[in-house]
Design an enzyme around this catalytic site. Sequence first.
Site, short mmCIF file in Angstrom:
data_model
loop_
_atom_site.label_atom_id
_atom_site.label_comp_id
_atom_site.label_asym_id
_atom_site.label_seq_id
_atom_site.Cartn_x
_atom_site.Cartn_y
_atom_site.Cartn_z
N SER A 137 0.86 -1.18 0.00
CA SER A 137 0.00 0.00 0.00
C SER A 137 0.90 1.24 0.00
O SER A 137 1.88 1.30 -0.73
CB SER A 137 -0.94 -0.03 1.21
OG SER A 137 -1.80 1.09 1.19
N SER A 138 0.60 2.21 0.83
CA SER A 138 1.38 3.46 0.88
C SER A 138 0.93 4.27 2.08
O SER A 138 -0.21 4.13 2.54
CB SER A 138 1.16 4.27 -0.41
OG SER A 138 1.65 5.60 -0.27
N TYR A 151 -5.06 7.60 -6.35
CA TYR A 151 -3.97 6.80 -5.80
C TYR A 151 -4.18 6.51 -4.32
O TYR A 151 -4.17 5.35 -3.88
CB TYR A 151 -2.64 7.52 -6.01
CG TYR A 151 -1.45 6.83 -5.41
CD1 TYR A 151 -0.85 5.75 -6.05
CD2 TYR A 151 -0.90 7.25 -4.20
CE1 TYR A 151 0.26 5.10 -5.51
CE2 TYR A 151 0.20 6.62 -3.65
CZ TYR A 151 0.78 5.55 -4.29
OH TYR A 151 1.86 4.91 -3.75
N LYS A 155 -5.07 2.91 -2.34
CA LYS A 155 -4.17 2.35 -1.33
C LYS A 155 -4.89 2.11 -0.01
O LYS A 155 -4.60 1.16 0.71
CB LYS A 155 -2.97 3.28 -1.14
CG LYS A 155 -2.03 3.36 -2.35
CD LYS A 155 -1.50 1.99 -2.73
CE LYS A 155 -0.43 2.07 -3.80
NZ LYS A 155 0.06 0.73 -4.21
#
Length: 252
Positions: A137-138, A151, A155
Amino acid sequence: MDLQLSEKRVLVTGGTRGIGRAIVEAFLDEGATVGYCARDADAVTTTQEGLRGRGPATGSVVDVGDAEALAAWVDACAQAMGGIDVVVANVSALAIPDTEENWQRSLNVDVMHTVRLVRAAMPHLERSDAASIIAISSVSGRESDFASGPYGTAKTAIVGYIHGLAFQLADKGIRANTVSPGNTYFEGGVWASIETGDPALFEMAVGLNPTGHMGTPAEVAAPVVFLASPVASRISGTNLVVDGALTRGIQL
């Protein structure tokens, strides 16, 4: 520490550059057999040459946004390797600007490729004695930042999906975890591009890092491999943030 990954069979999507390439290398260094994929045929060929002698690795040209192609790759790798123990969903469309196209790309590539990878691998993971699912993920999925929108939302969805899997699959002995990197710098990566294309944004991003610098792919790969390993047998359903104390929220 022996991570007990010798001869374990691992699949990594997006394994030719950046974090994905570092993950492939880290698994090979632990004695695993790795199948990896990417869209760019030249990148796969170059990576295959670069990994020569490091361990058993096989690269394939696959667009993970193509559901049938992704499933076929998983089945082919399982047949060639005699099964699958670990899958790492690493690919991202990196579709940051808030456009209709980027919403579609983020959902199809980031989210649905993760779902489809798990679905295709599940029959093989169910036969493994060390089954593990890892999704990348982020920190943009954990808190609002400049990448919120297609984005960041994708995530966030990945973290939720993987947490649900961990609960649903626990009785089968299959673990599922997420790793959320902070900004990670490597040549040819998004931050290297921003460094030259938008120096002000790059300087601001570096300034937010308490360590004074961005992370490296290898610094993300190491915790990925640990979480995937049998040594982490009691860890499932976690979102491991690897960001050098970049994010400010307390993860409860």
